[in-house]
Design a protein around this motif. Structure first.
Motif, short mmCIF file in Angstrom:
data_model
loop_
_atom_site.label_atom_id
_atom_site.label_comp_id
_atom_site.label_asym_id
_atom_site.label_seq_id
_atom_site.Cartn_x
_atom_site.Cartn_y
_atom_site.Cartn_z
N MET A 1 0.83 -1.19 0.00
CA MET A 1 0.00 0.00 0.00
C MET A 1 0.87 1.26 0.00
N LYS A 2 1.98 1.18 0.74
CA LYS A 2 2.87 2.33 0.81
C LYS A 2 3.48 2.65 -0.56
N ARG A 3 3.88 1.58 -1.27
CA ARG A 3 4.42 1.77 -2.63
C ARG A 3 3.38 2.42 -3.53
N ASN A 4 2.15 1.96 -3.40
CA ASN A 4 1.05 2.48 -4.21
C ASN A 4 0.91 3.99 -4.01
N LEU A 5 0.90 4.41 -2.75
CA LEU A 5 0.77 5.83 -2.46
C LEU A 5 2.00 6.63 -2.91
N LEU A 6 3.17 6.04 -2.71
CA LEU A 6 4.40 6.74 -3.11
C LEU A 6 4.50 6.91 -4.63
N PHE A 7 3.84 6.05 -5.37
CA PHE A 7 3.87 6.16 -6.82
C PHE A 7 2.74 7.07 -7.32
N TRP A 8 1.51 6.80 -6.88
CA TRP A 8 0.36 7.46 -7.49
C TRP A 8 0.12 8.90 -7.02
N ILE A 9 0.44 9.23 -5.81
CA ILE A 9 0.21 10.62 -5.35
C ILE A 9 1.06 11.60 -6.15
#
Length: 86
Positions: free
Chosen positions: A1-9
């Protein structure tokens, strides 16, 4: 989930702040493709590490084993056809 936020934001921020409105969809599609590649590569790396540690050596099979298996199948087919005739 952290990777997801670090990429998409950051991607969303850049797309909506600096990319012209008519090109935003194309940019987000390309970023989605990049994200899919990142996930696939990381999943493949995890699978490879797991499979190397848990691998069981397979026995070697020679042509004689293959021929024996084929003969066994032929014998079984003959037996089954004879029992059906009876």
């Amino acid at each position: 989930m952290k990777r997801n936020l670090l990429f998409w934001i950051p991607v969303q921020f850049v797309a909506f702040a600096y990319i012209p409105q008519d090109q935003q969809i194309s940019v987000l599609i390309v970023c989605g493709l990049v994200w899919t590649v990142i996930l696939s590569v990381s999943a493949g790396a995890i699978k490879t590490e797991d499979s190397e540690s848990d691998s069981i050596p397979l026995p070697e099979v020679g042509m004689s084993d293959v021929n024996n298996a084929m003969e066994s199948t032929t014998i079984m087919e003959k037996y089954e056809s004879e029992t059906v005739k009876r």
